[in-house]
Each structure stands twice: as C-alpha cells, then as structure tokens.
Design an enzyme around this catalytic site. Structure first.
Site, PDB file in Angstrom:
ATOM      1  N   ASP A   1       0.846  -1.195   0.000  1.00 61.74           N
ATOM      2  CA  ASP A   1       0.000   0.000   0.000  1.00 61.74           C
ATOM      3  C   ASP A   1       0.881   1.245   0.000  1.00 61.74           C
ATOM      4  OD1 ASP A   1      -1.734   2.076   0.464  1.00 61.74           O
ATOM      5  OD2 ASP A   1      -2.620   1.244   2.282  1.00 61.74           O
TER       6      ASP A   1
ATOM      7  N   GLU B   1      33.128  12.616   9.647  1.00 58.94           N
ATOM      8  CA  GLU B   1      33.044  12.287   8.222  1.00 58.94           C
ATOM      9  C   GLU B   1      33.638  10.903   8.008  1.00 58.94           C
ATOM     10  OE1 GLU B   1      35.158  13.752   4.117  1.00 58.94           O
ATOM     11  OE2 GLU B   1      34.214  15.312   5.343  1.00 58.94           O
TER      12      GLU B   1
ATOM     13  N   ARG C   1      38.324  26.612  -1.993  1.00 54.09           N
ATOM     14  CA  ARG C   1      37.318  25.763  -1.370  1.00 54.09           C
ATOM     15  C   ARG C   1      35.995  26.471  -1.122  1.00 54.09           C
ATOM     16  NH1 ARG C   1      39.394  20.926   0.677  1.00 54.09           N
ATOM     17  NH2 ARG C   1      41.634  20.727   0.369  1.00 54.09           N
TER      18      ARG C   1
ATOM     19  N   GLU D   1      35.450  15.858  12.059  1.00 52.73           N
ATOM     20  CA  GLU D   1      35.353  17.033  11.197  1.00 52.73           C
ATOM     21  C   GLU D   1      35.599  18.310  11.995  1.00 52.73           C
ATOM     22  OE1 GLU D   1      35.128  18.808   8.609  1.00 52.73           O
ATOM     23  OE2 GLU D   1      35.405  17.228   7.114  1.00 52.73           O
TER      24      GLU D   1
ATOM     25  N   HIS E   1      30.134  17.231  -0.077  1.00 49.26           N
ATOM     26  CA  HIS E   1      30.839  17.454  -1.328  1.00 49.26           C
ATOM     27  C   HIS E   1      30.706  16.205  -2.191  1.00 49.26           C
ATOM     28  CE1 HIS E   1      33.558  20.054   1.453  1.00 49.26           C
ATOM     29  NE2 HIS E   1      32.420  20.646   1.183  1.00 49.26           N
TER      30      HIS E   1
ATOM     31  N   GLU F   1      28.925  14.560   5.721  1.00 45.17           N
ATOM     32  CA  GLU F   1      29.281  14.879   7.104  1.00 45.17           C
ATOM     33  C   GLU F   1      28.064  14.742   8.003  1.00 45.17           C
ATOM     34  OE1 GLU F   1      32.663  18.157   5.713  1.00 45.17           O
ATOM     35  OE2 GLU F   1      30.690  18.820   6.396  1.00 45.17           O
TER      36      GLU F   1
ATOM     37  N   ARG G   1      30.568  21.268  -4.422  1.00 43.71           N
ATOM     38  CA  ARG G   1      30.660  21.460  -2.974  1.00 43.71           C
ATOM     39  C   ARG G   1      29.384  22.031  -2.338  1.00 43.71           C
ATOM     40  NH1 ARG G   1      35.723  21.187  -0.915  1.00 43.71           N
ATOM     41  NH2 ARG G   1      35.361  22.788   0.681  1.00 43.71           N
TER      42      ARG G   1
ATOM     43  N   GLU H   1      34.595  18.336  -8.090  1.00 47.15           N
ATOM     44  CA  GLU H   1      34.004  18.233  -6.759  1.00 47.15           C
ATOM     45  C   GLU H   1      32.967  19.344  -6.614  1.00 47.15           C
ATOM     46  OE1 GLU H   1      35.303  18.616  -2.033  1.00 47.15           O
ATOM     47  OE2 GLU H   1      36.794  18.852  -3.619  1.00 47.15           O
TER      48      GLU H   1
ATOM     49  N   GLU I   1      30.786  12.918   0.118  1.00 45.39           N
ATOM     50  CA  GLU I   1      31.433  13.006   1.422  1.00 45.39           C
ATOM     51  C   GLU I   1      30.401  13.573   2.404  1.00 45.39           C
ATOM     52  OE1 GLU I   1      34.731  15.578   0.738  1.00 45.39           O
ATOM     53  OE2 GLU I   1      35.874  14.092  -0.393  1.00 45.39           O
TER      54      GLU I   1
END
Length: 473
Positions: A54, A223, A342, A215, A272, A135, A363, A361, A133
């Site tokens: 259901d 992480e 970054r 972290e 990331h 966290e 972020r 990457e 990644e």
C-alpha cells in the site's frame, strides 16, 4: 534481472541461515521505508513480477483511491542486515505501477535508473561515477518540540565546547573548540572508536571505506568517506551508509543527525560530491585544459554552474540547508570553479596526476538530500552543459575573502533560501525532463510538497531568537 544475481541471493540466504527478508525502498522526500516477510515467502517470481504493498501513506505518493503499488527488488543490492534479529536479508527495490508494470514516475530510485539510461543514450559516456562526502554530527542528546505557545531545541555532546565549565563528576576537559575539530587525536576526539566500528560495519555490508575522521566543528562532527561508484549504486550505498551510521550510534546511546546546520556558531555539515564521466572504461574528464581537465569536463562544469540555483532545490532541499549556505563564511556559495578555492561551488581536486583520478568536486550539496534525485539532477545539469557546449568562463583562483566588494558583486551566488530555490527550479527544469528522467509531475509535486510542508510551515511559526530580539519592542 540477471538469473545469476537472483541465484546468489538464494545462496546467500542459505549460507547465512536467513529467516527474514526485508524490502527497502525510497520515499519521495528522502527516507528509506521498509516491510518484512518470512524467508519462505521469497521466490524467483518476486524479482520479475514484484511484491504488492500500500503506497497511499508514503509522503508525496499515491492517493488512497489508487494505493496499490509494486516493489521489484534488485538482487544485486542484497546484504545481511547487521542490526536485525533473526538473521535478515535486505533487498533494495524499485517501485512500479501494478497494472502496467511501468516504473512509478515518483520513485526516486527509478529516476536514478532513468538518468543512467539517458546518459548512455546520449553517446557521451556510459557511466557517471559519484563519490559523496556526507558529514554528520554525533550527539549525546537531542530534544525538540513545537507547540502553540512554546518551541525549543536542545542538543548536547560530551565534547561540545559549551560543556567546558559544566559539572560532570568529574569534567575531564578535552573539549573540541569551535572550528578546531580537524583532526586532534583522542582524548579530544571522543568518537574515534565509534567511527571505527561504523567503518567496520560499513565494510562488512559491502561499502568500501576510504577514511574516517573527526570534522571541523565541535560537538562530535564526523566524516566517513567511501569509494565512488556508479550513480544508482552510489545512491543505494549512501542510504545504507546513513542507516548503518545511525544504528551504530543508537546502539551506543548516541544519536546522529545529517541536518546541514544543527549548531549555531560553528561549521555545518556539507556533502561534497565528486563526479566523473567514463566511456568504455576510459575517463573523460582528463585533458590539457585548466587544471588538467578536458573540454568535456569544462562544459560539464558549465552546466552545473548554470543550473545550480535549480539544483539547490534538490541538493539543498531543507530550510535548514540555507543556514549553511550563507555568504561570507566558509560555505561554497560562489558560483565559480577553481582548482584551489574551497569556497567555490566547483573545485578540481589536484591530489593525483592520474587521468583516472580526474574529477570535479561539487561542494554545494548537503546530506539532507534525496541522493537519487540529487545525483540524477547533477548529472542532467552537467550533460546539458556538454550537449550545449556551455563554457564556465574563467576560473576563480583568488581568495574570495580578499575580493573587493565590486569584484565580489560580479560572482553569482547560490540561492539564499529554500523558497528561492524552489522558484528557481520552477523556472529552470527543462534540462531535467530530457529522456523522461524527471517529469513535470515530479517537479510540481516536489515544489508543492516542499512549499506547503516546509517553507510555509516554518513561516507560520515564531522562532526562539525572535523573542530575544523583539519581546520588549
């Protein structure tokens, strides 16, 4: 479904003396759902014709007058659940319509499968690899409530900086200072053994862990990184990752949250996402352009940056997400790319010179997202960039914090709220409809649900800090 894969499921069940089979599937918003049957109910026909259930009570799904659904399990997803008794075999499945046997268009896992099929149909690549990644925070206590006349939350952690002066009979100090959790050894790091146990159980369940660590933030931020995989498999693994992390913590009297910003005054939890395209076993993102990228990779970045505001609605899908995505702090809100910056939305890792390691990457995303939807949307945005040759422009290799206001004004930003992100998705989602990966119904339902259940719900409620600001006004 491969007969060999199905055969291996029954071999595993016999080898482990399985007594229960648990079927897991993804709801529309991003939480695993499940039901269980005795092992005697499992047969080969289920892998072809599915098992009915259901679906009327699943968020964002069917109405009560059209509630019948089918789950068709994926034999390759089988694992022994490390937390259930008696011995339980777990299978992840796709949801289908019972009459037509077609995939249910709002099934997130089905959308991920459609995205992979669309990728192959373009001829650009045959595999999209994703490596998130995610966290998270490990807390000792989490209490919260909202009533008509009150509202509060209370979080606690033995290593939280706020406990330095607390009577703990005795307080042994070694508290993680704000933004200094990356990476002191124990006893400051209180959760090394817990993360090790998480890492071991992840590996036992078939997830290849690459590293684990504390972290940046105080209060138990952590992480654990696992190896990249193809889009749909990676999304499966991220859901299993969350399941294992939460249950290991729960077993030890701790609780885990993947909320992007549970603590004020310290870093939030991002996710990331490393992405690369491959074809016939060869990487497509390595080349002789900026940072060793190929032209295909640059166009892919161009598509990601062009559609990031719309992607925010799926990759940063909570009101809390925008407590993390705040300009002027460390969050990657700047819609630019760089090999070293970054705070840029897209970073090109430079750890290895191997063409096979070349990737981008992304972020901005956070771990509150539904990974099937978020990864699929990222792929579709990048492919739109490749197909339409959307160049991302010049990289931003400067320290953004040192930019003059007139320079910073030229750098576009991510959305500042979920409301803004949902409006961006409403205005920019044609790229998601290619190959019938997403549908207008999926987009409309997502926007409607998030607006009514989250954006408007938060608007209507007083915030505790408003009392500090305005009670005596």
């Amino acid at each position: 479904m491969s007969s060999d894969a199905v055969k291996k499921v029954f071999e595993l069940a016999k080898q482990k003396n399985v007594r229960v089979v648990d079927f897991k599937f993804m709801d529309f918003i991003g939480i695993w759902q499940h039901f269980s049957v005795p092992i005697e109910e499992l047969n080969e026909e289920i892998f072809e014709h599915g098992l009915g259930f259901d679906g009327s009570s699943i968020r964002g799904w069917k109405a009560i007058n059209e509630s019948d659904m089918l789950i068709i399990p994926d034999a390759t997803s089988a694992f022994i659940d490390p937390f259930m008794t008696p011995t339980t075999l777990s299978l992840i499945g796709d949801v289908h319509e019972p009459l037509t046997k077609e995939r249910f268009r709002r099934c997130p896992r089905g959308i991920a499968v459609a995205a992979e099929n669309y990728l192959k149909s373009t001829g650009i690549a045959d595999t999209a690899y994703f490596g998130p990644e995610a966290e998270f925070f490990i807390f000792d206590e989490a209490r919260f409530d909202q009533t008509q006349n009150s509202g509060f939350y209370f979080l606690d952690s033995v290593e939280g900086v706020w406990t330095r002066g607390r009577e703990e009979s005795p307080n042994l100090a070694y508290k993680t200072r704000n933004k200094e959790g990356y990476f002191p050894v124990p006893p400051t790091d209180r959760f090394q053994n817990l993360r090790n146990e998480m890492m071991m159980v992840l590996q036992e369940c078939g997830i290849q862990v690459e590293r684990q660590h504390h972290e940046v933030a105080t209060g138990g931020q952590a992480e654990i990184d696992f190896r990249f995989n193809a889009l749909r498999v990676c999304a499966d693994q991220l859901m299993l990752f969350k399941y294992i992390i939460r249950n290991i913590a729960f077993k030890h009297g701790k609780t885990v949250t993947f909320m992007p910003k549970p603590l004020f005054g310290d870093n939030g939890s991002g996710m990331h996402v490393h992405i690369s395209l491959w074809k016939s076993g060869q990487p497509l993102f390595a080349g002789n352009q900026y940072a060793g990228l190929s032209e295909t990779a640059l166009y892919f970045i161009g598509g990601i940056l062009k559609h990031t505001k719309a992607l925010n609605a799926l990759a940063n899908p909570t009101t809390n997400s925008y407590k993390r995505l705040t300009p002027g702090f460390e969050a990657p809100v700047n819609l630019a790319y760089s090999q070293s910056n970054r705070s840029a939305a897209v970073r090109i890792p430079m750890y290895s010179a191997s063409p096979k390691a070349k990737r981008i990457e992304y972020r901005c995303p956070d771990p509150s997202c539904n990974p099937y939807l978020a990864f699929s949307a990222m792929l579709m945005a990048g492919l739109d960039g490749v197909i339409n040759k959307i160049h991302p422009g010049d990289p931003l290799d400067k320290n953004i914090y040192d930019l003059k206001p007139e320079e910073l004004a030229k750098v576009p930003s991510t959305c500042a709220s979920l409301d803004e992100a949902l409006k961006a998705l409403e205005n920019d989602h044609d790229f998601l409809l290619k190959g019938e990966v997403f549908s207008e119904d999926v987009i409309e339902t997502w926007i409607q649900y998030k607006t009514e259940q989250e954006v408007n719900a938060l608007r209507l409620r007083p915030h505790p800090y408003e009392f500090a600001l305005y009670f005596d006004i």
